[in-house]
Design a protein around this motif. Structure first.
Motif, mmCIF file in Angstrom:
data_model
loop_
_atom_site.group_PDB
_atom_site.id
_atom_site.type_symbol
_atom_site.label_atom_id
_atom_site.label_comp_id
_atom_site.label_asym_id
_atom_site.label_seq_id
_atom_site.Cartn_x
_atom_site.Cartn_y
_atom_site.Cartn_z
ATOM 1 N N ASN A 1 1.446 3.303 2.134
ATOM 2 C CA ASN A 1 2.130 3.533 3.405
ATOM 3 C C ASN A 1 3.228 2.504 3.664
ATOM 4 O OD1 ASN A 1 0.636 5.826 4.141
ATOM 5 N ND2 ASN A 1 -1.078 4.531 4.764
ATOM 6 N N CYS B 1 -5.404 -2.686 2.110
ATOM 7 C CA CYS B 1 -4.507 -2.970 3.220
ATOM 8 C C CYS B 1 -5.315 -3.132 4.506
ATOM 9 C CB CYS B 1 -3.527 -1.808 3.358
ATOM 10 S SG CYS B 1 -2.442 -1.960 4.776
ATOM 11 N N LYS C 1 -4.171 -2.974 7.367
ATOM 12 C CA LYS C 1 -3.580 -2.170 8.448
ATOM 13 C C LYS C 1 -4.042 -0.719 8.368
ATOM 14 C CE LYS C 1 0.463 -4.957 9.364
ATOM 15 N NZ LYS C 1 1.266 -5.592 8.312
ATOM 16 N N CYS C 2 -4.163 -0.189 7.114
ATOM 17 C CA CYS C 2 -4.528 1.224 6.997
ATOM 18 C C CYS C 2 -5.670 1.476 6.014
ATOM 19 C CB CYS C 2 -3.303 2.049 6.618
ATOM 20 S SG CYS C 2 -2.740 1.748 4.935
ATOM 21 N N CYS D 1 0.873 -1.177 0.000
ATOM 22 C CA CYS D 1 0.000 0.000 0.000
ATOM 23 C C CYS D 1 0.906 1.222 0.000
ATOM 24 C CB CYS D 1 -0.902 -0.006 1.230
ATOM 25 S SG CYS D 1 -0.035 0.458 2.740
ATOM 26 N N HIS E 1 3.051 -0.865 3.751
ATOM 27 C CA HIS E 1 2.728 -2.168 4.340
ATOM 28 C C HIS E 1 2.812 -3.229 3.245
ATOM 29 C CE1 HIS E 1 0.327 0.605 7.132
ATOM 30 N NE2 HIS E 1 1.417 0.213 7.788
HETATM 31 ZN ZN LIG Z 1 -1.287 0.058 4.579
#
Ligand SMILES: [Zn+2]
Length: 219
Positions: free
Chosen positions: A128, A145, A147-148, A126, A130
């Motif tokens: 960011n 993602c 996570k985000c 992603c 990840h």
């Molecule tokens: Zn992410």
């Protein structure tokens, strides 16, 4: 056994294993990407030159890599041993290293091109940073993602054609390197197609066995 080189194509899990080996043998790890990053961050003339080369996508000349590594390895913190990752990359670099240091073992994580392409082209990231893998470590949120929440995509460098191109270059230069260390009886080959934990297990068992032999000889 304190001076080790770790070889392996992209996708062989080299960076994970390098930490394990360094921790087990209590030696310091030095990777070419880490060293270059440090030098670039120092913003010296040399650092700027390297940064430009990297931005151009050019290879760092052998003479420069050799100077950087030999200078770094001469520091006291490496006197207890080291594990090299990403250097030497070719015969010229290997010969220069041999003139200064007596390498104990060269560990090679062997992986087929097919396997390497599958591993790397399955990567998704992603914006960011990840990282996931569609097979080995998928995001719970499929195309996003977990996570985000950002959309996942494949880096250009991770596309099969790009991976194959890099592998071809890697094979061309490392074949000679492997022959060189094989002739010196230093080459140890591990099956890099196994899972990360299985490879770790094999490496650890080799290191323990080797350490045991060393003790026997000394006693
Ligand atoms: Zn992410």
């Amino acid at each position: 056994m304190k001076k080790i080189i770790l070889l392996g194509a992209q996708g062989s899990g080299k960076s994970t294993q390098s930490q394990l080996i360094a921790d087990t043998l209590k030696i310091k790890k030095l990777s070419s990407s880490g060293l270059l990053k440090t030098v670039v961050a120092q913003e010296t003339e040399l650092g700027k030159k390297i940064k430009d080369l990297m931005l151009e996508g050019s290879l760092i000349p052998d003479s420069l890599m050799i100077d950087l590594f030999l200078e770094e390895l001469a520091k006291g913190e490496y006197s207890g041993g080291f594990l090299l990752d990403g250097f030497p990359r070719n015969l010229i670099q290997a010969e220069a290293l041999d003139k200064k240091f007596k390498i104990d073992r060269v560990l090679n994580l062997e992986i087929s091109d097919l396997e390497a392409v599958e591993r790397i082209s399955g990567r998704r990231i992603c914006k960011n940073g990840h990282v996931f893998h569609i097979k080995y470590n998928p995001s719970q949120d499929k195309d996003f993602c977990d996570k985000c929440g950002e959309k996942l995509y494949q880096r250009e460098d991770d596309k099969p054609e790009a991976v194959s191109r890099r592998l071809k270059i890697y094979r061309e230069t490392t074949t000679k390197l492997l022959d060189y260390y094989k002739k010196q009886n230093k080459l140890v080959i591990f099956d890099g197609s196994l899972s990360i934990s299985e490879i770790s297990k094999n490496i650890l068992s080799y290191l323990r066995q080797y350490a045991g032999q060393e003790n026997t000889t000394r006693n």
